[in-house]
Design a protein around this motif. Sequence first.
Motif, PDB file in Angstrom:
ATOM      1  N   HIS A  46      45.416  39.258  38.291  1.00 38.22           N
ATOM      2  CA  HIS A  46      43.981  39.314  38.590  1.00 38.22           C
ATOM      3  C   HIS A  46      43.331  40.260  37.593  1.00 38.22           C
TER       4      HIS A  46
ATOM      5  N   THR B  15      47.482  35.608  45.698  1.00 40.67           N
ATOM      6  CA  THR B  15      46.410  34.715  46.119  1.00 40.67           C
ATOM      7  C   THR B  15      46.727  33.290  45.673  1.00 40.67           C
ATOM      8  N   ASN B  16      45.910  32.361  46.112  1.00 44.29           N
ATOM      9  CA  ASN B  16      46.033  30.923  45.852  1.00 44.29           C
ATOM     10  C   ASN B  16      47.153  30.335  46.693  1.00 44.29           C
TER      11      ASN B  16
ATOM     12  N   ARG C 271      45.310  28.305  51.721  1.00 47.88           N
ATOM     13  CA  ARG C 271      45.463  29.191  50.566  1.00 47.88           C
ATOM     14  C   ARG C 271      45.051  30.621  50.940  1.00 47.88           C
ATOM     15  N   THR C 272      45.529  31.574  50.179  1.00 49.50           N
ATOM     16  CA  THR C 272      45.163  32.963  50.407  1.00 49.50           C
ATOM     17  C   THR C 272      44.188  33.437  49.337  1.00 49.50           C
ATOM     18  N   SER C 273      43.411  34.445  49.681  1.00 49.13           N
ATOM     19  CA  SER C 273      42.445  35.030  48.748  1.00 49.13           C
ATOM     20  C   SER C 273      42.532  36.546  48.849  1.00 49.13           C
TER      21      SER C 273
ATOM     22  N   ASP D 238      42.265  38.430  52.113  1.00 52.21           N
ATOM     23  CA  ASP D 238      43.386  38.500  53.055  1.00 52.21           C
ATOM     24  C   ASP D 238      44.222  39.758  52.869  1.00 52.21           C
TER      25      ASP D 238
ATOM     26  N   GLU E  36      47.827  35.826  40.939  1.00 53.94           N
ATOM     27  CA  GLU E  36      47.461  34.461  41.320  1.00 53.94           C
ATOM     28  C   GLU E  36      48.708  33.597  41.217  1.00 53.94           C
TER      29      GLU E  36
END
Length: 385
Positions: free
Chosen positions: A117, A190-191, A213-215, A218, A291
């Motif tokens: 990220h 994430t993702n 999906r996670t971001s 979360d 990611e």
Amino acid sequence: MTDTCVIVPTVREPECVRAYVENARAHGFDTDRLEFVLVTETFCDVREMEAMLEDLDVDGEVFDGPRREEWFAERGLSEYEHLIPEASHAETSFGLLYLWAGDYEYGVLIDDDTLPHEEYDFFGRHLANLNYEGELEAVSSDERWVNVLYQNADEHGLYPRGYPYGAMDETVETEPVAVDDVVASQGLWTNVPDLDAVRILMDGDLQGQAQTRTSAADFENDFVAARGNYLTVCSMNLAFRREVIPAFYQLPMDDNEWAVGRFDDIWSGVFLKRACDVLGKRIYNGAPLCEHNKAARSTFSDLNNEVAGLELNEHLWEVIDDVGGDADDYAGVFEAMAETLAAGDFSAYENGAFLNLVGETMLEWLDCLDALGTAEATPTEVTAD
């Protein structure tokens, strides 16, 4: 000074290294501190990977199967080659041996289907976590397992790959604790969440990924798992101190008569957490996020690789839970767990004899580290192409 060994097992997307180097330079992290070790196979283009490292102007080496064999032979350690399985994620352990043989203080594990990220100084944050001293949230549950996705679990309902099914529907408690002596930093993702195949199927996905999906939302708080609680440790985004290597062997998977696979980093995390609890150390979880861009593949293929070990995963932590309590270093705790597994009767479990093999191989890992500590490399003659 080069003090950090970055280990990247890769057969798909070695170019991910570019993004991590760019992230370091964008945040002012000194890339002279890094050496990259790419662990790959003969069906990949080693020369192209070497050219990429040269183009990026970073130190590094690339090891396919024959080059790993050469590395062992140079040190008179060919009898330990089998500890590193071919074409398996567990070949990550070669990078641990490389680090152990070198003069590095830290290691970083990166999977090739991830990207950093941009808002995080990836390497800087990991190293800051490893040197963290202060207050942090400690998470525990009545099942003695911590879901690393707990912070938003009421909404997404996800449990990560390796979380025991028998420990689900847990009651979670949190409290602030004083934290120091951090020896591992697990960055989350994430993702595409890191789920096992059963949970991916239940999420309605046949392509080996997940519909849910996670971001970044979360993962609002960094945390540690409380003493006596286990957690899943995924090696796709992980930094660690050199000292943990004796208790952090990424176990040989896939190529065995029981067809057990996909638990190499999960079980190594169970062993590491037990060692940390015995020795008063901590595993930091949270940032820096990465990611996770897991490639589409058959969920049923993953299921086939995982199902042989699912029952064992429910019980492994119970087998080693009270073992090694009187040890005073990582090798001592690991040896106690290894002996318990090697000598145990696990006939009540499906494929239980695999745990005996795991224990025997863990003992060989310790032998290899001891031998590596005294081995001197003798370069072999290289014949020009």
